[in-house]
Structures are given as C-alpha cells and as structure tokens.
Design a protein around this motif. Structure first.
Motif, PDB file in Angstrom:
ATOM      1  N   SER A 190      24.627  13.964 -47.336  1.00  0.00           N
ATOM      2  CA  SER A 190      24.772  12.532 -47.590  1.00  0.00           C
ATOM      3  C   SER A 190      26.171  12.040 -47.210  1.00  0.00           C
ATOM      4  CB  SER A 190      24.460  12.209 -49.051  1.00  0.00           C
ATOM      5  OG  SER A 190      25.381  12.824 -49.892  1.00  0.00           O
ATOM      6  N   GLU A 248      25.824  10.789 -43.789  1.00  0.00           N
ATOM      7  CA  GLU A 248      25.117   9.510 -43.833  1.00  0.00           C
ATOM      8  C   GLU A 248      26.047   8.407 -44.319  1.00  0.00           C
ATOM      9  OE1 GLU A 248      21.587  10.030 -46.147  1.00  0.00           O
ATOM     10  OE2 GLU A 248      20.438  10.725 -44.418  1.00  0.00           O
ATOM     11  N   ALA A 293      29.231   8.299 -43.944  1.00  0.00           N
ATOM     12  CA  ALA A 293      30.156   7.985 -42.852  1.00  0.00           C
ATOM     13  C   ALA A 293      29.481   7.067 -41.832  1.00  0.00           C
ATOM     14  CB  ALA A 293      30.646   9.266 -42.189  1.00  0.00           C
ATOM     15  N   GLU A 294      28.239   7.387 -41.510  1.00  0.00           N
ATOM     16  CA  GLU A 294      27.526   6.535 -40.548  1.00  0.00           C
ATOM     17  C   GLU A 294      27.297   5.153 -41.136  1.00  0.00           C
ATOM     18  OE1 GLU A 294      24.063   8.062 -38.619  1.00  0.00           O
ATOM     19  OE2 GLU A 294      24.826  10.108 -38.719  1.00  0.00           O
ATOM     20  N   ASP A 295      26.993   5.126 -42.418  1.00  0.00           N
ATOM     21  CA  ASP A 295      26.752   3.853 -43.088  1.00  0.00           C
ATOM     22  C   ASP A 295      27.991   2.965 -43.008  1.00  0.00           C
ATOM     23  OD1 ASP A 295      24.910   2.315 -44.823  1.00  0.00           O
ATOM     24  OD2 ASP A 295      26.563   2.474 -46.232  1.00  0.00           O
ATOM     25  N   LEU A 296      29.170   3.607 -43.044  1.00  0.00           N
ATOM     26  CA  LEU A 296      30.416   2.850 -43.037  1.00  0.00           C
ATOM     27  C   LEU A 296      30.907   2.563 -41.626  1.00  0.00           C
ATOM     28  CD1 LEU A 296      32.094   4.707 -45.995  1.00  0.00           C
ATOM     29  CD2 LEU A 296      31.390   2.327 -45.978  1.00  0.00           C
ATOM     30  N   GLY A 297      30.077   2.883 -40.629  1.00  0.00           N
ATOM     31  CA  GLY A 297      30.404   2.450 -39.275  1.00  0.00           C
ATOM     32  C   GLY A 297      30.782   3.542 -38.291  1.00  0.00           C
ATOM     33  N   CYS A 298      30.649   4.817 -38.674  1.00  0.00           N
ATOM     34  CA  CYS A 298      30.960   5.897 -37.743  1.00  0.00           C
ATOM     35  C   CYS A 298      29.779   6.156 -36.818  1.00  0.00           C
ATOM     36  CB  CYS A 298      31.217   7.197 -38.494  1.00  0.00           C
ATOM     37  SG  CYS A 298      32.796   7.292 -39.280  1.00  0.00           S
ATOM     38  N   SER A 299      30.083   6.492 -35.570  1.00  0.00           N
ATOM     39  CA  SER A 299      29.022   7.035 -34.722  1.00  0.00           C
ATOM     40  C   SER A 299      28.817   8.484 -35.139  1.00  0.00           C
ATOM     41  CB  SER A 299      29.417   6.943 -33.259  1.00  0.00           C
ATOM     42  OG  SER A 299      30.538   7.771 -33.036  1.00  0.00           O
ATOM     43  N   ARG A 315      16.459   3.617 -47.792  1.00  0.00           N
ATOM     44  CA  ARG A 315      16.923   4.362 -46.616  1.00  0.00           C
ATOM     45  C   ARG A 315      16.434   3.701 -45.337  1.00  0.00           C
ATOM     46  NH1 ARG A 315      18.995   9.289 -47.021  1.00  0.00           N
ATOM     47  NH2 ARG A 315      17.896  10.046 -45.197  1.00  0.00           N
ATOM     48  N   PHE A 321      18.505   5.045 -42.225  1.00  0.00           N
ATOM     49  CA  PHE A 321      18.395   6.506 -42.180  1.00  0.00           C
ATOM     50  C   PHE A 321      16.967   6.974 -41.971  1.00  0.00           C
ATOM     51  CE2 PHE A 321      22.134   5.869 -45.053  1.00  0.00           C
ATOM     52  CZ  PHE A 321      23.055   6.096 -44.051  1.00  0.00           C
ATOM     53  N   PRO A 336      22.348   3.094 -38.148  1.00  0.00           N
ATOM     54  CA  PRO A 336      22.997   2.720 -39.414  1.00  0.00           C
ATOM     55  C   PRO A 336      24.407   2.165 -39.236  1.00  0.00           C
ATOM     56  CG  PRO A 336      22.360   5.057 -39.400  1.00  0.00           C
ATOM     57  CD  PRO A 336      21.806   4.449 -38.169  1.00  0.00           C
ATOM     58  N   ASN A 337      25.158   2.729 -38.270  1.00  0.00           N
ATOM     59  CA  ASN A 337      26.553   2.284 -38.151  1.00  0.00           C
ATOM     60  C   ASN A 337      26.691   0.899 -37.536  1.00  0.00           C
ATOM     61  OD1 ASN A 337      25.581   3.566 -35.834  1.00  0.00           O
ATOM     62  ND2 ASN A 337      27.621   3.973 -35.065  1.00  0.00           N
ATOM     63  N   VAL A 378      24.929  -3.579 -43.308  1.00  0.00           N
ATOM     64  CA  VAL A 378      24.354  -3.149 -44.571  1.00  0.00           C
ATOM     65  C   VAL A 378      25.182  -1.975 -45.054  1.00  0.00           C
ATOM     66  CG1 VAL A 378      22.329  -2.089 -45.620  1.00  0.00           C
ATOM     67  CG2 VAL A 378      22.027  -3.800 -43.831  1.00  0.00           C
ATOM     68  N   ASN A 379      25.553  -1.961 -46.306  1.00  0.00           N
ATOM     69  CA  ASN A 379      26.225  -0.778 -46.838  1.00  0.00           C
ATOM     70  C   ASN A 379      25.452  -0.277 -48.038  1.00  0.00           C
ATOM     71  OD1 ASN A 379      29.395  -1.979 -45.824  1.00  0.00           O
ATOM     72  ND2 ASN A 379      28.353  -0.167 -45.073  1.00  0.00           N
ATOM     73  N   MET A 380      25.568   1.026 -48.227  1.00  0.00           N
ATOM     74  CA  MET A 380      24.777   1.656 -49.272  1.00  0.00           C
ATOM     75  C   MET A 380      25.708   2.403 -50.216  1.00  0.00           C
ATOM     76  SD  MET A 380      21.354   3.692 -48.837  1.00  0.00           S
ATOM     77  CE  MET A 380      20.708   4.945 -49.886  1.00  0.00           C
ATOM     78  N   PHE A 403      25.550   5.405 -52.524  1.00  0.00           N
ATOM     79  CA  PHE A 403      24.622   6.520 -52.672  1.00  0.00           C
ATOM     80  C   PHE A 403      24.480   6.925 -54.123  1.00  0.00           C
ATOM     81  CE2 PHE A 403      23.785   7.958 -48.317  1.00  0.00           C
ATOM     82  CZ  PHE A 403      24.620   7.092 -47.651  1.00  0.00           C
TER      83      PHE A 403
END
Ligand SMILES: Nc1ncnc2c1ncn2[C@@H]1O[C@H](COP(=O)(O)OP(=O)(O)OP(=O)(O)O)[C@@H](O)[C@H]1O
Ligand SMILES: [Mg+2]
Lengths: 296, 375
Positions: A192, A195, A197-203, B61, B66, B86-87, B91-93, B95
C-alpha cells in the motif's frame, strides 16, 4: 548469573575462533623465515622459563610489514583486489536486485520454489561449480561454441584466464548473498506504500525510486557487504578463472604460503588484509544494528 | 425566505462530481460490485456503510484508480476517469492502514505529494505548515511515523491526503484504530475540515453511528449492491427495506399480513389471538400481503397501565434490562414468545426505576411510529 553465562558464550566463541588464531597469525607475521619445522623462528620455548619468553619477544620484529611496503607487488595486489571486489559487488547488485524484486513480486505460491532455486547451487561443491565455469568459458567451451554457432563471433573469445572470467565467477558465486537480504527487505515492503505514492502523484518509476529503493536500502547494504567482504580475499576464483595478469591479494597470500613457504610474510599479508576488512565489517555491523532498531 | 439547505441530490439540474454508471467489478468469477449506479455531489460528505466484504474498499479503489471496473463508467466532473492512472487523478486516498512512508519524517510525508507537483519550495513549506496546524501536529513534524502514537499517525495520513487539496478525498475506515473519545473528536474535526476546505469526502466505515454523525448522505451496501442512498435521518426513520432497517441501529421487526384500515392506514394481523396493530404508510399494500413493521425501541413507550389513547398497545413481561448509562433498553417478552425492545431515557437515578425484571408492562406506540415494509 544466567546473564553472565549468556554474555560469556559469544565472547568465548570469539576468543576461540577468532582472537586466538589471529594472535597466532600475528605472532608468525612478526617472526622470521627459517629452514625448520615450522618454517619460522623464534618459537616459544616454555622449558627455558622466563628467560626463554624474554628472548622470544626480543626476536620479534616488524620486518615483514616493512617488506610489504618495499615490494610494490603487495600494495598493487591490495588495490587490484579492492577494485575487483568493488566492481563485482556493483555488478552483483545490478544483477541481484531485479531478481530479488521479481521474487518479491511473484505470486505467493511460487516464492518457496524461487527461493529454493536461488539456494540450489549451494548443494554442489563450490570447487566443482568453478571448474564447471572453466568448461563454459574456455575457448572451446560451451559459451564460445554457442556464440560461434549463432554467428555472433567469428572466432572464439578469450574469456577464461582474464579478469572478465574472475568477475563472472565472483558474481555467480556470491549472487545468492546479494539476492537473499534484498528479497527479505522487499518482501516486507507494504504494497500500500507504493499505492500511496502513486496516489500522491508518483509515476511507477518515481514510486520505485522514492519508496521501494529507500525501503530496501538495508537489504542492499547488507547484500553488498556480504559480497564485498569475501570477494576481497577471494583466492579460488582468481586462481582458477583468472590469468597471470589477475592480481588479487588472496592469490598472493596463497603463493607466499605454499610456493615460497614464507609463512611470516604470508601472515603479514593476512594481517593487513584483516585490518582492511575491519572497516567494512564494522560498517556492516552498524547497518545491521540500525536495521534492528528501525524494526522495533 | 427559507434557508437554503444543502441537498444537491434533490436538485434535478445539479451535476454530480462523481457518477458511477452500471459499474461491475469481478475478481475472477467473484462479483465484488454488481451493476452499481451512484452519484456523489460536490462538497458532500458521503458515507459508505455495509457489512464486511460488501465491496466498500473495492469501490474506493476504483475511484482512486487502483482497480479498473470490469464494465461500466466512472465519471469525475463529467469526464470518464477509468483510463486515467492514479497519479493523474485529482483524487487522494487516506488508506485504512495509513500507509505512511516509514523512512520519511512527518513533515516529509505531508510534503511528499506537493513535491511531485513541482511546487516552489516556500509554497510547499507554507502548505505543510498549514496542514500541520490544521491537524495539530506541529510538535511532531520532525519525528518519524514509528515515533508517534496511532492517533497522531492517523492525523498525519489525513494531513498528507489533504495537502494536495484534492477535488475528492477518499477515507477508508479512517478512524478504525481510535478509541471512542478520540474518535468522536476526530469526527467533528473531519467535518470541520470538510467545511473549511470544501473538499468532497467519501468515507467508508463500519460504524453506523460515525456515518450518521458525519455524513450528508449514506449509501447502505450489501453484496456489491447499493440498497439505499439517503440522508442519515431518512435512512434511520424511513428505511426502504428490512435489510436497511435492521442494519442501521436497533429495530423491532414484527411480521404480519396487511389489510387497508382507512386513509393511508393499515391493519396488521401479526399473531393469533392478539389485537391487530395499526400503522400508517404511504406505500400501498394489497389485502393479506405479507409485511414487516419496523419500529425503533425509543419510539415504544413502556408503562404499568394500559394507556388509553395509544394506537397500539401490547402487554408483556420484562425479560431483561440493558442499562446503557443515559438510556435503558427493556427487553419485553410478549405472550407469543416474541421479544420487543423498548428504550427510555434514564431521567431518574437507577434506584428509582419504575420497572424491574418479571414486571408485567404495557408497550404502546402510535400508528406513525413505525415503518411498514414490504420486504
Ligand atoms: N484482489 C482481489 N481478488 C479477489 N477478490 C477480492 C479482491 N479484492 C477484494 N475481493 C473480494 O471482494 C469483496 C469485497 O471486498 P472489499 O475489500 O471491497 O470489502 P469491504 O466492503 O471493504 O470489506 P471490509 O469492511 O471488511 O473492509 C470481498 O468478498 C473480497 O474477498
Ligand atoms: Mg475494506
């Protein structure tokens, strides 16, 4: 009392298996060669009492260490060992990391099998495996036959008895020591986090660089030391796969000991090698300790 | 002039921020989300409520990117976001496990997302400080996640997901690890933050009280389907199915057969030899149709004498008393053997309680106290 015993055990272990042999080697390195059995003098003679011990210590000197600085063979061998060990550690890391990463990402039910495959080579003797590499790398060996057959080269490559063969041998031999600690670190890594990191904008790639690599750092450091430390003193691989141009301190030590029968110089070489190794070993210990603290 | 109420869902012209259209998600041959259609509006605090394994996390998700839906369309502000990674989503999650980066300090965790946007350094500093102030974490900025408490960690996770000022914030059981008191504080804090920032929140929770407290609307889910979406009071007072009535709060369910009994009223024959019950309902029931009367314990009065003016009254015996501090729930056994729960506020000290075990009592309620449900 129990605590005392618990503490005493590792120290006794260290004393019996490290400090005593080291004291013996150190003593020999301070002696002179002699045509006798054992081939050095002086030897400690307790029957002469105090007088014998005093004369024994009087005869010890640092001549052999001085000698190591006078003949440039030695420092060149140390330097070349260092560079070969460093380069092969780097290659092992480059090869080992993707393997460990793939293992950690593999489906759960495959992992024990993959793990066994990594450890499998240990089931046969190290010497036999190095000999096998001689068969593979020689000019009539499998590798050259394959390359000729595919048509990549017109005449066989000389790989055996070069530094390239030494690198191949070291990388092959120590690869599991690199893979296992890195795998252990990656296996514990919480998916997670990637995930997040990706959620916060990382490729994918930046997430790997900013999260996966730092969090497997301890595994990387442990693996590098586990490869670098034995590779530095490696003797079998350069002797069997390397050529006359391959200069490694382990080989020099072997020759001093068995060909020249110069035990004192060989011991001096070993003592200096140990002093060089103390630095990475201490660093390694600190890394392990830090990791243990971080795990708490 | 009446005050404008926040209720975009009842405005036919309002455009939803999020729109699920016939979304289905399968894992192998298991269907986690089944043909789900759902609108969430801007500035809403939308709660997903449902039993374990009903697909709440899967829904989140899919919003975060995801998981891709097996079929159907997910829109964010009118645009299909299924192909967006996702990037690249606004939207931010947050967890469920917080997923804080253990190698980074609290400060760096919060700054992580901002740095990805190539923000200027002083702008990042300002934003992180703002977030630290909002979540009252200023003193812990330099610590690593393993050096702070669970509640503080949870606030870091919240600050991190808020820092980028996303259009939509997803919270997957954000308060699961907190004790009751801190939980309540944080719930109000969340509502406060939501009001201040105007972000749209979607929250998953197991705790229905939490959903009632924070949400503008609640979606009750079961086995990958939405059963009912409504405001908390509607969900509680006007459930549309036995499932929702039973899932939210405490309820007495009385099964019987309905027959018309005047304008908008029905008579329910529920047990042999018992007087039929009377209930009002806007729904239509055919004569003899099977139905359930759902009635909340606090809407049932308990008394020693039969009240003269009640629409419904049944006699029973106190079987058990659950003392909840501010409330007491009386479990009353009817002659049929059924147990009906009635709740009263403990306005007097416990020693002055009117009823005790085995006392014969009357339970009564009005025709409008309960909800008549077909299924
Ligand atoms: N990757 C997956 N592969 C197979 N099945 C999955 C996967 N992820 C979720 N499921 C299944 O989908 C269903 C819904 O899971 P989900 O995690 O959305 O439940 P949930 O409502 O969040 O439950 P909880 O309240 O326990 O968190 C579960 O039955 C789960 O077993
Ligand atoms: Mg879940």
């Amino acid at each position: 009392m129990r605590r005392l015993v618990l503490i005493a055990v590792p120290y006794l272990w260290l004393l019996a298996l490290f400090l005593v042999p080291f004291a013996i080697v150190l003593k020999i390195s301070l002696s002179d060669t002699a045509l006798s059995i054992p081939p050095y003098a002086p030897t400690l003679d307790f029957s002469a009492g105090w007088e014998g011990i005093r004369s024994f210590f009087a005869e010890l000197d640092f001549d052999n260490f001085v000698w190591l600085t006078q003949d440039d063979l030695y420092w060149k061998a140390y330097l070349s060992s260092l560079s070969i060990a460093l380069v092969s550690t780097a290659i092992t890391l480059l090869v080992g990391y993707p393997i460990a990463y793939g293992m950690a990402r593999a489906p759960e039910e495959w992992r024990p099998t993959l793990m066994m495959l990594v450890i499998l080579p240990f089931w046969t003797s190290f010497l036999i495996r190095v000999y096998a590499w001689m068969g593979i790398l020689s000019s009539e060996g499998f590798l050259n036959q394959l390359l000729l057959w595919v048509g990549i080269v017109d005449e066989p490559l000389t790989i055996l008895n070069t530094n390239t063969a030494v690198y191949i041998g070291i990388v092959y031999t120590y690869l599991p020591f690199m893979i296992l600690p890195i795998y252990a670190a990656l296996d514990r890594l919480d998916g997670s986090l990637i995930e997040a990191a990706e959620d916060l904008g990382c490729s994918r790639l930046t997430a790997f660089w900013l999260v996966t690599i730092p969090l497997s750092r301890n595994g990387i450091v442990a693996g590098c030391f586990l490869v670098f430390i034995p590779a530095l003193g490696e003797f079998v691989i350069p002797s069997l796969l390397g050529g006359s141009g391959t200069l490694m301190i382990g080989k020099v030590l072997w020759e001093e000991f068995f060909s020249n029968r110069d035990w004192p110089v060989a011991s001096a070489v070993a003592v200096v090698l140990l002093l060089i190794l103390v630095i990475p070993i201490v660093l390694f210990q600190r890394n392990q300790q830090k990791q243990a603290e971080a795990d708490q | 002039m009446p005050e404008t109420v926040f209720a975009p869902w009842s405005d036919p012209d309002a455009r939803p921020l999020i729109r699920f259209q016939n979304v289905t998600k399968r894992f192998g041959d298991f269907t986690a989300i089944h043909d789900l259609t759902l609108d969430i509006f801007e500035r809403e605090f939308f709660a997903l409520l449902g039993p374990s394994g009903c697909g709440k996390t899967t829904l989140m998700r899919m919003l975060a990117g995801f998981e891709t839906p097996t079929s159907g369309r997910i829109e964010l502000a009118g645009k299909d976001i299924v192909p967006v990674p996702p990037n690249k989503r606004a939207v931010n999650m947050m967890f469920q496990s917080y997923a804080l980066f253990p190698h980074l300090s609290v400060w760096d965790n919060i700054a992580f997302g901002l740095r990805r946007d190539n923000m200027a350094k002083d702008a990042i500093d300002r934003r992180v400080d703002e977030m630290l102030k909002l979540t009252r974490l200023g003193r812990f900025a330099r610590r690593k996640p393993h050096q702070i408490s669970g509640g503080q960690r949870q606030r870091v996770a919240l600050a991190r997901s808020l820092a980028k000022a996303p259009k939509l914030l997803l919270l997957d059981e954000p308060l699961g690890a907190l004790d009751a008191k801190l939980r309540q504080d944080t719930q109000f804090e969340l509502m406060d933050i939501q009001e201040k920032t105007g972000t749209t929140f979607v929250i998953v929770t197991h705790d229905q009280e939490e959903a009632m407290t924070v949400a503008s609307r609640i979606a009750v889910m079961d086995q990958g389907e939405v059963i009912q979406i409504a405001t908390p009071d509607k969900i509680y007072e006007e459930p549309e199915s036995v499932y929702v009535a039973d899932f939210i709060g405490d309820v007495n369910l009385i099964e019987g057969r309905a027959s018309a009994h005047g304008e908008g009223r029905f008579r329910i024959d529920w047990a042999e030899g018992q007087q039929p019950l009377i209930a009002a309902s806007r729904l239509e029931f055919a004569a003899g149709q099977q139905c359930h009367l759902a009635i909340r314990p606090e809407k049932i009065a308990i008394s020693a004498e039969r009240p003269s003016d009640a629409d419904n009254a049944v006699q029973g015996r106190v079987h058990d008393i659950a003392y909840l501090g501010n409330l007491s729930t009386y479990h009353v056994e009817l002659p049929t053997g059924a147990i009906v729960k009635a709740q009263t506020a403990n306005t007097r000290r416990i020693s002055r309680r009117d009823f005790t075990w085995e006392d014969p009592v009357w339970l009564s309620w009005t025709a409008t106290a309960g909800v008549l449900l077909a299924n």
